[in-house]
Design a protein around this motif. Structure first.
Motif, PDB file in Angstrom:
ATOM      1  N   THR A  93      -0.322  -9.520   8.373  1.00 45.25           N
ATOM      2  CA  THR A  93       0.540  -9.846   7.766  1.00 45.25           C
ATOM      3  C   THR A  93       0.557 -11.400   7.431  1.00 45.25           C
ATOM      4  N   TYR A  94       1.570 -11.631   6.399  1.00 50.46           N
ATOM      5  CA  TYR A  94       1.839 -12.800   5.888  1.00 50.46           C
ATOM      6  C   TYR A  94       3.098 -13.358   5.783  1.00 50.46           C
ATOM      7  N   TYR A  95       3.800 -14.256   6.006  1.00 53.85           N
ATOM      8  CA  TYR A  95       4.989 -14.741   5.967  1.00 53.85           C
ATOM      9  C   TYR A  95       4.895 -16.058   5.077  1.00 53.85           C
ATOM     10  N   ALA A  96       6.028 -16.318   4.316  1.00 56.41           N
ATOM     11  CA  ALA A  96       6.156 -17.678   3.767  1.00 56.41           C
ATOM     12  C   ALA A  96       6.767 -18.654   4.633  1.00 56.41           C
ATOM     13  N   ASP A  97       6.468 -20.035   4.753  1.00 53.44           N
ATOM     14  CA  ASP A  97       7.302 -20.806   5.434  1.00 53.44           C
ATOM     15  C   ASP A  97       8.729 -20.542   5.661  1.00 53.44           C
ATOM     16  N   SER A  98       9.087 -20.443   4.491  1.00 42.62           N
ATOM     17  CA  SER A  98      10.751 -20.487   4.578  1.00 42.62           C
ATOM     18  C   SER A  98      11.530 -19.022   5.467  1.00 42.62           C
ATOM     19  N   VAL A  99      10.484 -18.175   5.586  1.00 39.21           N
ATOM     20  CA  VAL A  99      11.069 -17.193   6.365  1.00 39.21           C
ATOM     21  C   VAL A  99      10.267 -16.800   7.757  1.00 39.21           C
ATOM     22  N   LYS A 100       9.279 -17.621   7.946  1.00 41.40           N
ATOM     23  CA  LYS A 100       8.422 -17.285   9.185  1.00 41.40           C
ATOM     24  C   LYS A 100       9.219 -17.519  10.449  1.00 41.40           C
ATOM     25  N   GLY A 101       9.013 -16.637  11.481  1.00 41.37           N
ATOM     26  CA  GLY A 101      10.009 -16.720  12.611  1.00 41.37           C
ATOM     27  C   GLY A 101      11.472 -16.101  12.554  1.00 41.37           C
ATOM     28  N   ARG A 102      11.599 -15.744  11.258  1.00 40.88           N
ATOM     29  CA  ARG A 102      13.061 -14.981  11.194  1.00 40.88           C
ATOM     30  C   ARG A 102      12.819 -13.754  10.653  1.00 40.88           C
ATOM     31  N   ASP A 146      16.515 -11.693  10.020  1.00 42.70           N
ATOM     32  CA  ASP A 146      17.286 -12.317  11.168  1.00 42.70           C
ATOM     33  C   ASP A 146      17.759 -13.632  10.986  1.00 42.70           C
ATOM     34  N   SER A 147      18.808 -14.222  11.570  1.00 39.28           N
ATOM     35  CA  SER A 147      19.112 -15.608  11.460  1.00 39.28           C
ATOM     36  C   SER A 147      19.089 -16.221   9.993  1.00 39.28           C
ATOM     37  N   LEU A 148      19.804 -15.166   9.200  1.00 42.10           N
ATOM     38  CA  LEU A 148      20.064 -15.458   7.899  1.00 42.10           C
ATOM     39  C   LEU A 148      20.874 -16.460   7.260  1.00 42.10           C
TER      40      LEU A 148
END
Length: 128
Positions: free
Chosen positions: A57-66, A83-85
């Protein structure tokens, strides 16, 4: 062509959660990668999460962890758990599928041109 049908968007408060779904009725559909993009008003569409068939998987920094991307093979459905929108997450969200295996991951998943099928988009609005 396997149509992708998205659902799960809506209007929420900051801190809330939403889960987007991207489903296909084509049981023979076997994408080698799936991606979730979003497009804010007046901006270009950007990749925020991608998942290769082998679960990389890959996530953009803006959404990583959420945000979390996952797939239910039995249901031919890919999910985006958000989560944590935040108000900055307000956008139209699109799922996309790629027929070609992206060996150079995630670089070969970032561009829109890497994908062959797209959903219709679903609006997510987060109020502060």
């Amino acid at each position: 062509q396997a149509p992708l049908v998205e659902s799960g968007g809506g209007f929420v408060q900051a801190g809330d959660s939403l889960r987007l779904s991207c489903a296909t009725s084509d049981t023979k559909f076997d994408p080698k990668a799936m991606g979730w993009f979003r497009q804010e008003t007046g901006k270009q569409r950007e990749l925020i999460a991608a998942r290769r068939w082998d679960e990389l998987t890959y996530y953009a920094d803006s959404v990583k962890g959420r945000f979390t991307i996952s797939r239910d093979n039995a249901k031919n459905t890919v999910y985006l758990q958000m989560d944590s929108l935040e108000p900055e997450d307000t956008a139209v969200y699109y799922c996309a599928a790629a027929r070609v295996f992206p060996s150079d991951f995630p670089q070969e998943c970032i561009g829109e041109y890497e994908y062959d099928y797209w959903g219709q988009g679903t609006q997510v609005t987060v109020s502060s």
